[in-house]
Design an enzyme around this catalytic site. Structure first.
Site, PDB file in Angstrom:
ATOM      1  N   GLY A  16      10.525   1.401   7.405  1.00 41.35           N
ATOM      2  CA  GLY A  16      11.551   1.884   8.315  1.00 41.35           C
ATOM      3  C   GLY A  16      12.793   1.018   8.316  1.00 41.35           C
TER       4      GLY A  16
ATOM      5  N   ALA B  75       0.818  -1.214   0.000  1.00 38.75           N
ATOM      6  CA  ALA B  75       0.000   0.000   0.000  1.00 38.75           C
ATOM      7  C   ALA B  75       0.854   1.269   0.000  1.00 38.75           C
ATOM      8  CB  ALA B  75      -0.925   0.009   1.217  1.00 38.75           C
TER       9      ALA B  75
ATOM     10  N   ASP C  57      23.553   3.549   9.568  1.00 36.49           N
ATOM     11  CA  ASP C  57      22.737   2.946   8.506  1.00 36.49           C
ATOM     12  C   ASP C  57      23.523   2.828   7.200  1.00 36.49           C
ATOM     13  OD1 ASP C  57      22.808   5.703   8.302  1.00 36.49           O
ATOM     14  OD2 ASP C  57      20.647   5.973   8.076  1.00 36.49           O
TER      15      ASP C  57
ATOM     16  N   ALA D 269      20.307   2.991   1.958  1.00 35.65           N
ATOM     17  CA  ALA D 269      20.528   1.988   0.921  1.00 35.65           C
ATOM     18  C   ALA D 269      20.581   2.632  -0.459  1.00 35.65           C
ATOM     19  CB  ALA D 269      19.431   0.929   0.968  1.00 35.65           C
TER      20      ALA D 269
ATOM     21  N   GLY E 282      15.628   1.783   6.424  1.00 37.45           N
ATOM     22  CA  GLY E 282      16.788   2.514   5.948  1.00 37.45           C
ATOM     23  C   GLY E 282      16.875   2.658   4.444  1.00 37.45           C
ATOM     24  N   SER E 283      15.769   2.994   3.812  1.00 42.20           N
ATOM     25  CA  SER E 283      15.757   3.104   2.354  1.00 42.20           C
ATOM     26  C   SER E 283      16.668   4.214   1.847  1.00 42.20           C
ATOM     27  CB  SER E 283      14.332   3.326   1.845  1.00 42.20           C
ATOM     28  OG  SER E 283      13.776   4.526   2.359  1.00 42.20           O
ATOM     29  N   SER E 284      16.741   5.332   2.558  1.00 41.59           N
ATOM     30  CA  SER E 284      17.564   6.447   2.069  1.00 41.59           C
ATOM     31  C   SER E 284      19.048   6.098   2.113  1.00 41.59           C
ATOM     32  CB  SER E 284      17.287   7.719   2.878  1.00 41.59           C
ATOM     33  OG  SER E 284      17.698   7.582   4.228  1.00 41.59           O
TER      34      SER E 284
END
Length: 276
Positions: A81, A76, A122, A87, A83-85
């Protein structure tokens, strides 16, 4: 296509917030990856995000890459949460450079996007992978072997959380004694992870979690909001360790046990496994 790269997300297992005060952080990479592709002739106009623009400036390039971080959200579109930024930062620099980026450079680029905040844990975990111990001073990374017999399950609270907002809130509140206690407990948990003993790891989390709770209350951070507090209590009653990961107040939590934690956790928590 001229280049592509990917990098994993992360979960902070201990040392959240305390890492900013010199304590070690224990972080684990997860199998959710950011993917970046650079093409000679893009087939469609891509509107870059502020993060993408920041990393492009850091890399000294003008080509807008195709970035995919869909694995870091629910179907959706709700943020998990993981740590996409961080990565995405590592994957973009790897794609632009054609090799694994230097840690300090990746941390600096990501920190610039965050307005100067962040420990770099991160980024370090996304770049190195596996289970690591990270110290903010000198950006020191040490790999750790996963303790034999230690089971885990990652759970999503069902609510997003903003690390940046919590760090801003922390900066605006006078430091309390619980911050020093959290540093001490983070040291103890890191030592337990280094020992490789599953029982020592689980034992160390008892006092650490309570100290994190006190730190959250003292500094008005709401780390255990979004249902984390209730899961901690239910898990404790079932002899399972549970804690929110990273900034808390939503996002991800982790259950740890020497038993088949996955089955036990399903019976006691309201959160959802990120693999369900």
């Amino acid at each position: 296509m001229t280049a592509s790269a990917s990098a994993p997300g992360k979960v902070v297992l201990s040392g959240e917030y305390a890492v900013l005060d010199g304590a070690p952080a224990i972080c684990m990479a997860v199998d959710r990856r950011a993917n970046v592709t650079i093409e000679n002739e893009p087939t469609e106009a891509i509107e870059p995000s502020s993060l993408v623009l920041t990393i492009m400036r850091a890399a000294g390039v003008s080509v807008v890459p195709h970035c995919d971080t869909s694995a870091f959200s629910t179907p959706a579109g709700e943020k998990l949460g993981l740590g996409s930024s961080a990565a995405l930062t590592v994957a973009m620099l790897a794609a632009f450079d054609g090799k694994q980026p230097e840690l300090g450079r990746a941390i600096a680029a990501h920190r610039e996007w965050q307005g100067g905040s962040g420990s770099g844990a991160d980024i370090a975990c996304s770049l190195h992978g596996g289970l690591i111990e990270y110290a903010m001073e000198d950006a020191e990374v040490s790999p750790i072997a996963w303790p034999e017999g230690l089971e885990f399950r990652l759970l999503w609270s069902g609510a997003p959380s903003s690390t940046g907002e919590k760090l801003s809130r922390l900066a605006g509140i006078a430091r309390r004694p619980s911050a020093d206690h959290l540093v001490t407990q983070a040291d103890s948990v890191a030592a337990a992870w280094r020992s490789g003993d599953a029982y020592k790891v689980l034992s160390a989390y008892g006092e650490y979690t309570e100290t994190l709770r006190a730190f959250s209350v003292d500094h008005k951070l709401g780390i255990f909001d979004a249902g984390h507090d209730e899961i901690v209590d239910a898990a404790t009653a079932a002899n399972i360790v549970y804690k929110p990961c990273g900034a808390g107040g939503g996002d991800i939590g982790i259950a740890l046990s020497t038993n088949a934690a996955a089955g036990l956790v399903n019976n006691i928590c309201r959160g959802r496994s990120i693999d369900d």
